[in-house]
Write an enzyme that holds these catalytic residues in place. Sequence first.
Site, mmCIF file in Angstrom:
data_model
loop_
_atom_site.group_PDB
_atom_site.id
_atom_site.type_symbol
_atom_site.label_atom_id
_atom_site.label_comp_id
_atom_site.label_asym_id
_atom_site.label_seq_id
_atom_site.Cartn_x
_atom_site.Cartn_y
_atom_site.Cartn_z
ATOM 1 N N ASP A 123 39.471 36.370 42.954
ATOM 2 C CA ASP A 123 39.380 36.806 44.349
ATOM 3 C C ASP A 123 39.271 35.522 45.193
ATOM 4 O OD1 ASP A 123 38.436 37.631 46.847
ATOM 5 O OD2 ASP A 123 36.897 38.980 46.116
ATOM 6 N N GLY B 196 38.696 44.592 49.396
ATOM 7 C CA GLY B 196 38.181 45.015 50.696
ATOM 8 C C GLY B 196 37.138 44.046 51.198
ATOM 9 N N LYS C 189 28.635 44.987 41.385
ATOM 10 C CA LYS C 189 28.354 43.590 41.714
ATOM 11 C C LYS C 189 27.277 43.087 40.765
ATOM 12 C CE LYS C 189 30.965 43.043 45.402
ATOM 13 N NZ LYS C 189 31.939 41.950 45.548
ATOM 14 N N GLU D 41 35.567 39.988 37.810
ATOM 15 C CA GLU D 41 36.099 39.344 39.008
ATOM 16 C C GLU D 41 35.281 38.106 39.380
ATOM 17 O OE1 GLU D 41 36.631 42.229 42.147
ATOM 18 O OE2 GLU D 41 36.864 40.720 43.713
ATOM 19 N N ASP E 286 31.944 42.265 39.431
ATOM 20 C CA ASP E 286 32.332 41.190 40.356
ATOM 21 C C ASP E 286 31.116 40.304 40.588
ATOM 22 O OD1 ASP E 286 33.322 39.546 42.343
ATOM 23 O OD2 ASP E 286 33.741 41.145 43.789
ATOM 24 N N LYS F 224 33.390 49.483 40.498
ATOM 25 C CA LYS F 224 33.149 48.033 40.452
ATOM 26 C C LYS F 224 31.682 47.812 40.752
ATOM 27 C CE LYS F 224 34.348 44.371 43.783
ATOM 28 N NZ LYS F 224 35.484 43.703 44.469
ATOM 29 N N SER G 199 33.232 49.805 45.373
ATOM 30 C CA SER G 199 32.529 48.569 45.081
ATOM 31 C C SER G 199 31.054 48.808 45.360
ATOM 32 C CB SER G 199 33.084 47.452 45.975
ATOM 33 O OG SER G 199 32.353 46.264 45.793
ATOM 34 N N LYS H 276 43.402 40.075 49.008
ATOM 35 C CA LYS H 276 42.871 40.471 50.316
ATOM 36 C C LYS H 276 43.732 39.746 51.324
ATOM 37 C CE LYS H 276 38.120 40.875 48.707
ATOM 38 N NZ LYS H 276 36.786 40.246 48.698
#
Length: 385
Positions: free
Chosen positions: A242, A294, A166, A217, A192, A164, A138, A266
């Site tokens: 998420d 995570g 952000k 995400e 995400d 991934k 990530s 998670k």
Amino acid sequence: MLRIDRITLREIHLELKEPFRISSGIESTRRILLLELSDHDGASVWAECVAAALPNYSPETIDTAWLAIRQWLAPRVLDRPIDNPSMVHDLLGENIRGHNMAKAAIEMGCWGLEAVMRGLPLSMLLGGTRSLVPTGISLGIQSAPERLVERALAALAAGYRKIKIKIQPGQDIAYARAVRAAIGPAVELMADANAAYSIDDADHLAQLDDFDLLMLEQPLGADELLQLAELQRRMKTPLCLDESITDVRRARDMIALGSGRIINIKPGRVGGFTASKAIHDVCQAAGVPVWCGGMLESGVGRAYNVALASLPNFSLPGDLSPSARYWAADVVDPEWTMNADGMVRVPREKPGLGVRVDVERIESITVRRETFGPSRVSVPTPAAL
Ligand code: OSB
Ligand code: MG
């Protein structure tokens, strides 16, 4: 049967190798809440509460979790016979709303303690079937697309199975385009947004369809299941939830409404392993893939996530980066690693968490500590700490 007679909370500070920026905030030093649960027969285990310092990802923080554990949650489990850790979710849920991360820390600790006492690897106790789990990375928001491309290429070279990135308004389309162009069409890439957009951004977000993302995400707010369903209808890219999925009911809602097609589980966010397994099972029955997210965990929390990710429907790479991606030194031995193919070994030969916790090191970075016992008497942090 478990009977917990002591729970010790500690706050430790671990410096991240580099600050981690997401749309809702930035983290440089991770304030981590660790727990040690001890059974009356002498067995003990470490667990981690994944709440962060600020309520930007979820409403909880490590300070609210500390309060919830002291006031309501520890008294529920202390000195109470627990036939099976699968009871603990409901035990902690009765008339205590929310505080999932605080609940999860205790609930998962009970699973860990059960594994220690039965001499079983945690993965096997949970019903895990894999001995290797794929990991993705990530990548936090960078100052320019080129910076992100460098990070993505380095991650690929290191073996990661999924990238991934952000994103947030203003740092999204150009970043995704640049990374896709650099890594080529075959690599699994996703974005995400950590709830940074609104449904008014649907046309803007639909531009991401050009980059063949594995998923997008949490583009919208946690509670916006109807708007997420509308966005999903307007995008080709599968949405993954998420923040929205706080228990198995929200997973069922997502499936019924079409608010997403994938779930990031998670365990901390959903209140622990029992809820994680329930979500896993509901998704499996509906053909919805899940993967393990995570929360910049230390090696203690990672042990729990890796065990969970060994369940059969965790069919996509998790955010399970090795210790060295986050920290100069982790608090477990051996540290978590991945092989050149981006696979993390599930410790299925060793009982309990499968890693030794470095208590001396934890001691040296503890900034506060409190112990709760069956007498309900708490021992505050000594002045010396
Ligand atoms: O949204 O998945 C997220 C970290 C903190 C808060 C939220 C998220 C994340 C991550 C980090 O993406 C994943 C990791 O631990 O490597
Ligand atoms: Mg996320």
